[in-house]
Design a protein around this motif. Structure first.
Motif: not given
Length: 439
Positions: A262-273
């Motif tokens: 459910k993340q947007v690429q290159f955002q912190p939440a995506w980095d965490t995945t």
């Protein structure tokens, strides 16, 4: 680096290793600083050639400036770097319009090259007299060429895409891990790729989705189409192009079925995945992404990744060098631009910085064929990416491609992961895009 990239895709790639993908792709990474403009002139009797760039093209870091200065003792090279293209490009257009404040050589991001050739071509030197068309992929050369036939941008790098995937997670889900076997399962059709995802999700490790992000899947699908947001006449066709709606619908279905994070690429939440191994496949994976993956991964993930041929070849990223006619040293600047983008220099830049060449003659060289990457072990990444580069479709990149792409991803398919229906997400994307196109 795309062939659409937004500011997010120019995030800092922290890892610095010699292998492909660990370097920084021109226009796909920030250099972490802004510098004041310099002006052309002479220093100690030498002709000073200035370059205005964004992100990290890597010429200086790879030693190419020093090499050229050694070959040409009467030349001194200086570069001005602005961190982000969204700050760099508006200023470039303004300077081209007024004919002042320009460097001898100016970089242009692929997402802006159509607008530059269409509206600023007469302000730029025809570089076909300096570079050789045969040295470049045909579609890359054409992207930098005006309708009148003047080539005003010489291509630096490109971003051929493959599917990057986690072998360990595929194995845990009971799927094949061999790259060639997987490529055959989804060959020729992104719908087959989603079918593999459905099989994965049935036995996926807890908390792991098949695909990293809605935007990543949609980008991969659309980048592999011959016609996307504009037709060959330059007309906006994203709402009527079946390929766009089909790609949106396929992404929506995968999101609704829980196959996508459910993340947007290159955002912190995506980095965490990435760090927490929460997805198994990344369908939008050009060479420069390998460096990004490494920078966000935990050490134990090294060697667990692999790279397979995508269902259909596509490209994400790439930049150009142009020479403004208003520059003070246009002749010497054109020679330097041609030298920096010649196959020999592209191969050196690839070996030292990871920028994948737009010169196909380099694809048979050891720098490409022998390329390895820490994250993907012994995978023949150079061979895989080279094949993608040679088979990627020639797309017409329109002046507002980035606006349309971002609208479809950040204001469209991502909403499905937040509970919206596909119809609601499409309607919101169209409204946002059309509003921005009217500005």
């Amino acid at each position: 680096m795309r062939a659409i990239r937004t500011a997010r895709s120019r995030a800092v790639v922290l890892a610095t290793v010699a292998a492909l993908g660990a370097g920084l792709l021109a226009g796909c990474a920030d250099d972490g600083k802004d510098e004041e403009s310099t002006s052309s002139g002479s220093a100690d009797g030498k002709t000073v050639i200035t370059l205005g760039l964004f992100g990290t093209f890597g010429f200086k870091e790879a030693g190419l400036y020093a090499e050229y200065e050694k070959l040409n003792p009467d030349i001194q090279i200086k570069e001005t770097v602005i961190e982000r293209n969204e700050n760099y490009y508006p200023a470039l257009v303004n300077h081209l319009t007024t004919g002042s404040g320009l460097q001898d050589i100016q970089g242009v991001e692929v997402g802006n090259i159509a607008e530059i050739t269409a509206t600023q071509g007469d302000k730029l030197v025809d570089l076909s007299k300096y570079g050789k068309q045969a040295d470049f992929l045909d579609w890359k050369w054409q992207q930098g060429t005006t309708k009148g036939g003047q080539t005003v941008g010489l291509g630096t790098d490109i971003g051929p895409m493959a599917v990057c995937y986690r072998k360990d997670l595929f194995e845990k889900a009971g799927l094949p891990t061999d790259r060639e076997e997987l490529a055959k399962l989804w060959e020729g059709d992104w719908a087959k790729f989603i079918d593999v995802g459905r099989d994965f999700q049935k036995n996926a490790p807890k908390g792991v989705t098949f695909i990293d992000s809605p935007g990543g899947l949609l980008n991969a699908v659309l980048s592999s189409e011959t016609e996307k947001f504009y037709d060959a006449k330059g007309e906006v066709v994203y709402k009527t192009n079946p390929a766009v709606k089909d790609g949106f619908t396929l992404t929506a279905e995968a999101a609704e079925e829980g196959l996508i994070g459910k993340q947007v690429q290159f955002q912190p939440a995506w980095d965490t995945t990435i760090a927490n191994s929460q997805f198994a496949a990344m369908p939008s994976c050009p060479p420069w992404m390998l460096g990004y993956i490494e920078s966000k991964s935990k050490p134990e993930s090294a060697g667990k990744w692999d790279v397979a041929k995508a269902p259909k070849a596509g490209n994400w990223g790439g930049s150009f060098l142009s020479v403004p006619k208003a520059g003070k040293n246009t002749e010497e600047a054109a020679k330097l631009a041609a030298w920096l983008t010649a196959p020999e220099q592209q191969a050196k830049l690839f070996a030292k910085r990871g920028s994948f060449p737009s010169a196909p003659s380099t694809y048979e060289g050891e720098d490409v064929l022998g390329a390895k990457n820490k994250m993907t072990g012994d995978a023949p990444i150079g061979e895989i990416f080279a094949a993608a580069a040679e088979t990627a479709p020639e797309q017409f990149i329109g002046p507002k491609d980035q606006i349309i792409q971002q609208g479809l991803t950040d204001n469209g398919v991502i909403l499905i992961s937040q509970g919206k229906t596909a119809e609601q997400a499409w309607s919101n994307a169209v409204k946002t895009i059309d509003n921005n196109l009217e500005k």
